[in-house]
Every structure is written in C-alpha cells, then in structure tokens.
Enzyme design. Structure first.
Site, short mmCIF file in Angstrom:
data_model
loop_
_atom_site.label_atom_id
_atom_site.label_comp_id
_atom_site.label_asym_id
_atom_site.label_seq_id
_atom_site.Cartn_x
_atom_site.Cartn_y
_atom_site.Cartn_z
N TYR A 95 0.64 -1.13 -0.19
CA TYR A 95 0.16 -0.05 -0.02
C TYR A 95 0.62 1.25 0.33
O TYR A 95 0.33 1.94 -0.44
CB TYR A 95 -1.16 -0.21 1.37
CG TYR A 95 -2.46 -0.71 1.09
CD1 TYR A 95 -3.42 0.19 0.21
CD2 TYR A 95 -2.39 -1.64 1.22
CE1 TYR A 95 -4.64 -0.97 -0.33
CE2 TYR A 95 -3.15 -2.81 0.67
CZ TYR A 95 -4.59 -2.82 0.33
OH TYR A 95 -5.73 -2.65 0.10
N GLU A 138 -8.97 -7.16 4.65
CA GLU A 138 -8.08 -8.17 3.70
C GLU A 138 -7.21 -8.94 5.26
O GLU A 138 -7.01 -10.46 4.80
CB GLU A 138 -6.81 -7.90 2.61
CG GLU A 138 -7.42 -7.74 1.76
CD GLU A 138 -7.15 -5.89 1.06
OE1 GLU A 138 -5.40 -5.80 1.42
OE2 GLU A 138 -7.33 -5.22 0.24
#
Length: 399
Positions: A95, A138
């Site tokens: 990310y 997730e």
C-alpha cells in the site's frame, strides 16, 4: 485522520477525475510498474495494454471520492476490491508504494497549480483512510482462510491430477494438494489464483472454480486466449503431474440461497462459475433455467454433462444459443442461432407476474454480451437487486 476540510477538497476533485481520470491512472500505472517491478505480478499486463485496468481504477477512485462522506453507499465495491486483493495476495507492504505513486501521478498530471500541497495532503489522508479499511478487511479474510478446515495462507503446492479437453478452446485442470491434506471449502462462483513462471517472469492469474466443492480437489477450466501468454502456457506446458502454486479461494460473486427460480446465463468461458452454482442449486428444489451461448458447437464446453443433469432433474431446464449454425447432421443442435436477445430470454425464463419476473439472475461472459443481458433483464422486469454479475478482468460499468 481525514478532516472535514480535506473531505471537501477530495470531493471537489471529482469533476477533474471525471474528465481526466483515465489519463491520471494510466500515468500512475506507468510510474508504478516501471519503477517498482516487485508489484508487477499483481497486475495483468494485458489489461494494462487494452486500458481495462486504468479504467477500472479510475472508476473506483471516482466512486470513492463521490462517497467520501458516506462510504457505506459504495455497496459491493469494497467487497469486490477485497476479494480481488486477497485472490492475488496484496499485502500491507504494497500500500505505501501504491500510495506514493498515486500522489506523484496526481501532481504530475494535474500540475502544481491544481494539485497544490493542500490537494496532495487531502488525497494522502483519503488514501490512508482507504488503505486502512482495505488492509483490515483483507487481514480478516487471510486469517479466516488460514484457520478454516483445509485452509492455508499464501501459496500452496498443488499437483495437476488430470487434464481434460472440454471443447476446442477450453481445458479443465483437476488440482490436488501435494501434501494430500484437505482443501478449503468455497462458495459456488468463487475462484482461485495461480502463481506461475511464464518466460522467466512471475505472473498471477485467477480462474473460476468450475466444479462443486468436495474437500479434496479443485477444478479450473481455462480458455486458450489468442495471444494470451498465461492461458497458452497452461494449455501447452502444464501437464498431468505438473506442480502449481495456488492461493486460497476468493470472490464476492457467489450463489445466494433462496427459493426464487434461478436463471444462470453465460457466454463462452463465462460458463465456468455457473457450473458450480448449478451443482449446488440442484441440491435444492428451486427451478433452474440454464442459458448458455457459444460461437459454435466446437467451442461449447460441458454440453454433455449439462444435458445429463437435465435428464435427471425435473426442475432443471437448459437452453443453448450458437452464433453459427451447426451442420444439419449433428445431434448437437442449439435451441436458437444468432445472438442472445430479449425475445429469446423472454421465452427461456420463467414468466412474469404483473410485469415483474421474480427470479435470481446471474450472468457472466464477454463485456458486450453482459451489457446486452443486463439491458434485457431490466426490460423483462427482473428487479435490479436480483441481477448479479461478475467480470473475469477488471470491473467496469455495464451501463
């Protein structure tokens, strides 16, 4: 923490994203993939080349910006993103790399006069908010997959137990774990992802599970795509006895339980997830209408098994439409020739009551096919919330 002022700035960028979102995301991908080769396996290069992935990201960013104050209004979008990320094993460390490239792309495409420090700071905060939400969701799925019976985390070695041609284009691969332990259960409609070495380069691809869960093996059925590096690799170089690295099942396009008549509509290799759905639905008493479209008899996969199921189950009706008329002397005749249209669907679906067709409709196939099916279902009075579909590649709009 995203402030009220920053939310206002993000919302104000929506018109810019509408007019230039695809250019922005195309530039973003160029920066990301050129400068960070470690993330390339997470992206389908074919979808990059034809613009599908930049368009999908532009749509997602735009939806997020529009609903920054009401993230619950995003509906199924977040679940779809999480499913795709889990399937390809996107991890928290990815990310920051993606975020830095996105902010740089915003600055370089929009220019410093528009993409001021305040705009960049607002988007940095918005991205951090989204990343935090997705990473948490997730992580929960990764933990659930690892802790469930037959589950695992990351890649697991599977051996190709059997390889079987289903048509001139589609081949099935039956996969059994090398460790001979049970495998994770899955919902009909879900898929697994493979990590492969193709020409010395790591790639990851997702394929629908085309048979009902049995706790021991998985089956995927892969179409040989013209120019498709991965599908051709599987067809030509992966054989019985080959070992593949497999990630756990994922996907939000799953069969919901219910008593309404079920309509499964597929085009080409879009048939694969509907097969597992069909097997599950046949264990109930709900009426099932199975509609499949193919170019010709030669490329129509699974006709024999489906015909056999229709002979055994009174609640199951199937209909086939071919673009090309078969030879007159073949037994494999379709129910119609041409392209599926609203008139065909009207004949092959349960009748309407007061202009409403109270069915659960699932469909999958090439995008033009899906656009036509969605228009037809609406015209025939199927309620919007009872229409469900999935994309094999990056999600996009059918409207």
């Amino acid at each position: 923490m995203l402030t009220t002022a920053q939310k206002s700035i993000v919302t104000a960028t929506v018109p810019l994203l509408e007019s230039g979102g695809e250019a922005l995301t195309t530039h973003f991908y160029r920066i990301l993939l050129d400068e960070h080769p470690e993330v390339r396996p997470l992206f389908n290069q074919a979808s990059q080349a034809n613009g599908e992935q930049p368009r999908a990201l532009a749509n997602g960013v735009l939806m997020y910006a529009r609903h920054i104050d009401r993230l619950d209004a995003l509906g199924d979008l977040a679940a779809q993103i999480v499913s795709k990320h889990v399937a390809l094993q996107v991890l928290p460390e990815h990310y920051p790399v993606v975020g830095a490239c996105l902010l740089r792309a915003i600055r370089e495409v929009l220019g410093a006069e528009i993409a001021t420090d305040a705009v960049i700071d607002a988007w940095a905060a918005a991205y951090d908010q989204l990343a935090t939400i997705l990473i948490g969701a997730e992580a929960a799925v990764y933990d659930q997959n690892a802790n469930a019976p037959g589950g695992w985390r990351g890649a697991r070695a599977f051996r190709v137990e059997r390889k079987e041609a289903e048509s001139a284009e589609i081949t099935s691969f039956y996969l059994a774990p090398v460790d001979l332990q049970p495998v994770l259960d899955f919902e009909p409609g879900q898929y697994i992802s493979l990590r492969l070495d193709v020409g010395g380069e790591e790639v990851r691809r997702s394929y629908s599970l085309s048979a009902a869960p049995n706790g021991r093996t998985y089956r995927i059925s892969v179409k040989r795509e013209r120019g498709g590096a991965v599908s051709n690799h599987l067809h030509d170089h992966v054989h019985e006895g080959s070992t593949l690295e497999v990630f756990p099942p994922s996907g939000a396009f799953t069969l919901s339980k219910g008593e309404r008549p079920l309509v499964l509509i597929s085009g080409g290799v879009g048939i694969t997830p509907t097969l597992a759905m069909l097997e599950a639905a046949l264990e109930t008493e709900r009426p099932i209408h199975f509609i499949h479209c193919a170019r010709s008899n030669d490329v129509h996969a699974f006709r024999g098994p489906i015909d056999a199921l229709a002979e055994k189950h009174a609640q199951f009706e199937r209909f086939y439409c071919y673009e090309e008329a078969p030879h007159a002397d073949t037994d494999a005749q379709p129910h119609a020739v041409g392209r599926l249209d609203v008139e065909m669907l009207a004949q092959w679906m349960p009748p309407s009551t007061d202009d409403v067709r109270d069915v659960d409709a699932y469909f999958l196939g090439p995008k033009p096919f899906m656009q036509q099916v969605k228009r037809s279902l609406r015209a025939l009075g199927v309620p919007e919330h009872q229409i469900r579909y999935e994309f094999f590649g990056p999600a996009s709009s059918l409207d």
